[in-house]
Motif scaffolding. Structure first.
Motif, PDB file in Angstrom:
ATOM      1  N   GLU A 163       0.859  -1.185   0.000  1.00 51.72           N
ATOM      2  CA  GLU A 163       0.000   0.000   0.000  1.00 51.72           C
ATOM      3  C   GLU A 163       0.891   1.230   0.000  1.00 51.72           C
ATOM      4  N   LYS A 164       0.716   2.090  -0.993  1.00 52.21           N
ATOM      5  CA  LYS A 164       1.538   3.296  -1.088  1.00 52.21           C
ATOM      6  C   LYS A 164       1.004   4.360  -0.131  1.00 52.21           C
ATOM      7  N   ILE A 165       1.864   4.787   0.758  1.00 59.34           N
ATOM      8  CA  ILE A 165       1.468   5.790   1.750  1.00 59.34           C
ATOM      9  C   ILE A 165       1.977   7.172   1.366  1.00 59.34           C
ATOM     10  N   ALA A 166       3.176   7.236   0.797  1.00 62.97           N
ATOM     11  CA  ALA A 166       3.745   8.513   0.360  1.00 62.97           C
ATOM     12  C   ALA A 166       4.598   8.286  -0.875  1.00 62.97           C
ATOM     13  N   MET A 167       4.550   9.267  -1.807  1.00 62.68           N
ATOM     14  CA  MET A 167       5.306   9.196  -3.054  1.00 62.68           C
ATOM     15  C   MET A 167       6.185  10.432  -3.207  1.00 62.68           C
ATOM     16  N   ILE A 221       7.067   5.801   1.311  1.00 58.98           N
ATOM     17  CA  ILE A 221       6.587   5.049   2.474  1.00 58.98           C
ATOM     18  C   ILE A 221       5.556   4.043   1.973  1.00 58.98           C
ATOM     19  N   ALA A 222       5.676   2.802   2.421  1.00 59.54           N
ATOM     20  CA  ALA A 222       4.727   1.775   1.989  1.00 59.54           C
ATOM     21  C   ALA A 222       4.546   0.724   3.069  1.00 59.54           C
ATOM     22  N   LYS A 230      11.740   5.246   3.260  1.00 60.79           N
ATOM     23  CA  LYS A 230      13.003   5.614   2.624  1.00 60.79           C
ATOM     24  C   LYS A 230      13.518   6.885   3.295  1.00 60.79           C
ATOM     25  N   GLU A 231      14.864   6.988   3.374  1.00 60.45           N
ATOM     26  CA  GLU A 231      15.453   8.175   3.967  1.00 60.45           C
ATOM     27  C   GLU A 231      16.486   8.757   3.024  1.00 60.45           C
ATOM     28  N   ILE A 232      16.798  10.014   3.206  1.00 62.77           N
ATOM     29  CA  ILE A 232      17.861  10.667   2.444  1.00 62.77           C
ATOM     30  C   ILE A 232      19.160  10.476   3.192  1.00 62.77           C
ATOM     31  N   TYR A 233      20.125   9.908   2.497  1.00 66.04           N
ATOM     32  CA  TYR A 233      21.404   9.606   3.128  1.00 66.04           C
ATOM     33  C   TYR A 233      22.531  10.206   2.295  1.00 66.04           C
ATOM     34  N   ILE A 234      23.357  11.021   2.912  1.00 64.68           N
ATOM     35  CA  ILE A 234      24.458  11.681   2.214  1.00 64.68           C
ATOM     36  C   ILE A 234      25.757  10.928   2.469  1.00 64.68           C
ATOM     37  N   THR A 235      26.480  10.650   1.386  1.00 73.71           N
ATOM     38  CA  THR A 235      27.757   9.949   1.540  1.00 73.71           C
ATOM     39  C   THR A 235      28.806  10.602   0.655  1.00 73.71           C
ATOM     40  N   GLU A 236      30.044  10.286   0.929  1.00 72.86           N
ATOM     41  CA  GLU A 236      31.153  10.836   0.146  1.00 72.86           C
ATOM     42  C   GLU A 236      31.734   9.742  -0.728  1.00 72.86           C
TER      43      GLU A 236
END
Length: 334
Positions: free
Chosen positions: A228-232, A239-240, A327-333
């Protein structure tokens, strides 16, 4: 067991999943035409490839596979699928498992008009779809449907240039806009084969779901996982929640058995007044697969086992319901 993921882009998680699947018994190679692909960081080996529609692309991939003893090739991008499928026999002659469906299946999925016709011809509920501006305006004037109407590229991907028209002026403006947007993006390559680059669809009001229809390497449906899609965000699920809705699952099993695709089919479905409507199909791992993986499905492992001639227990390609993923935003080098 060495694996090549083509057009890997930002799908770093797919690299990680396949590395876990091969363990210490192989390597995961990736390629992309953009040197800035973050997935390069996580692969055992990476290389910059020619553009997909470059005449050197297929020879490049075949040479790389031979030089690096690649056993399995998996594509992660819609446009890549068709080009690879057109050369499937060349991979098979080299003993390479190309995890791509046949050309006719790819064309049905990539061409949203063919998607509509396929679903309609096989008795699936799907939004009313029109290929010409005059047809959609006539349908509205005859009250076959009403505004708003979805206007989008016929060969679309990632929700590029999808808009809602609320009147005839919107329809005309958005038709021009979508055509211009297509010419500015990679959508222009597949769209070049037709003059009718835009489609018009009935706007569905209901709960949206995403699904993985999992087939084995012979195209036999093994399982269906529903979310079930909660956020797009930008055409991908943010979010699902993993759910079990028998009427939707039955529809998806029937779809998988008719289509006979290879491995994963990413599918969008709406539940409207208790009836499932199939909206779109993508013959690849989609952006919603990580939710299935989080809940216990391990399709990369299944693909490796199937390619090795092993049987795969249904538990490997099943997911627990009731789990919600974020899902999260993840910053990497890099």
């Amino acid at each position: 067991m060495n694996i090549l993921l083509t057009s890997v882009g930002r799908r770093a998680y797919m690299v990680k999943y396949f590395k876990e699947a091969v363990g210490d018994y192989g390597k995961v190679h990736v390629c992309n035409s953009d040197k800035n692909s973050i997935a390069f960081r996580y692969a055992d080996e990476h290389i910059i490839s020619p553009l997909i529609y470059d005449e050197k692309y297929i020879p490049f991939i075949l040479d790389y596979c031979q030089e690096n003893s690649i056993d399995i090739v998996v594509s992660l991008f819609d446009i890549d699928l068709l080009v690879l499928a057109q050369h499937k026999n060349q991979f098979e002659e080299l003993g390479i498992h190309l995890i791509v469906s046949d050309i006719d299946i790819i064309e049905i999925c990539n061409d949203k008009w063919k998607t509509f016709k396929f679903l309609e011809d096989n008795g699936f509920k799907t939004p009313k779809t029109y290929l010409k501006l005059d047809d959609i305006t006539n349908a509205i004037s005859h009250k076959e449907l009403s505004y708003p109407v979805v206007v989008k590229p016929r060969y679309g991907c990632g929700s590029i240039s999808i808009s809602l028209a609320y009147n005839e002026d919107d329809l005309k403006y958005l038709t021009r806009k979508v055509n211009k947007d297509i010419e500015k993006t990679y959508l222009k390559f597949e769209s070049a084969i037709t003059e009718e680059k835009v489609i018009y669809q009935e706007y569905l009001m209901g709960q949206e779901f995403g699904a993985d229809i999992i087939n084995d390497l012979q195209g036999k449906t093994q399982n269906v996982i529903l979310r079930e899609k909660i956020a797009m965000r930008s055409g991908e699920t943010d979010i699902a929640k993993l759910v079990d809705i028998p009427i939707v699952n039955e529809t998806l099993y029937r779809l998988g058995n008719i289509l006979k695709h290879i491995a994963n089919m990413d599918c969008d479905i709406f539940l409207v007044d208790g009836k499932p409507y199939v909206l779109e199909m993508n013959a690849r791992f989609g952006g919603g697969y990580p939710f299935s993986h989080l809940a216990g499905c391990n399709l990369p492992k299944a693909i490796v086992d199937w390619a090795n001639g092993k049987e795969v227990d249904n538990d490997v390609i099943s997911a627990k319901t009731g789990i919600t993923g974020y899902k999260e935003i993840y910053i990497t080098e890099y």
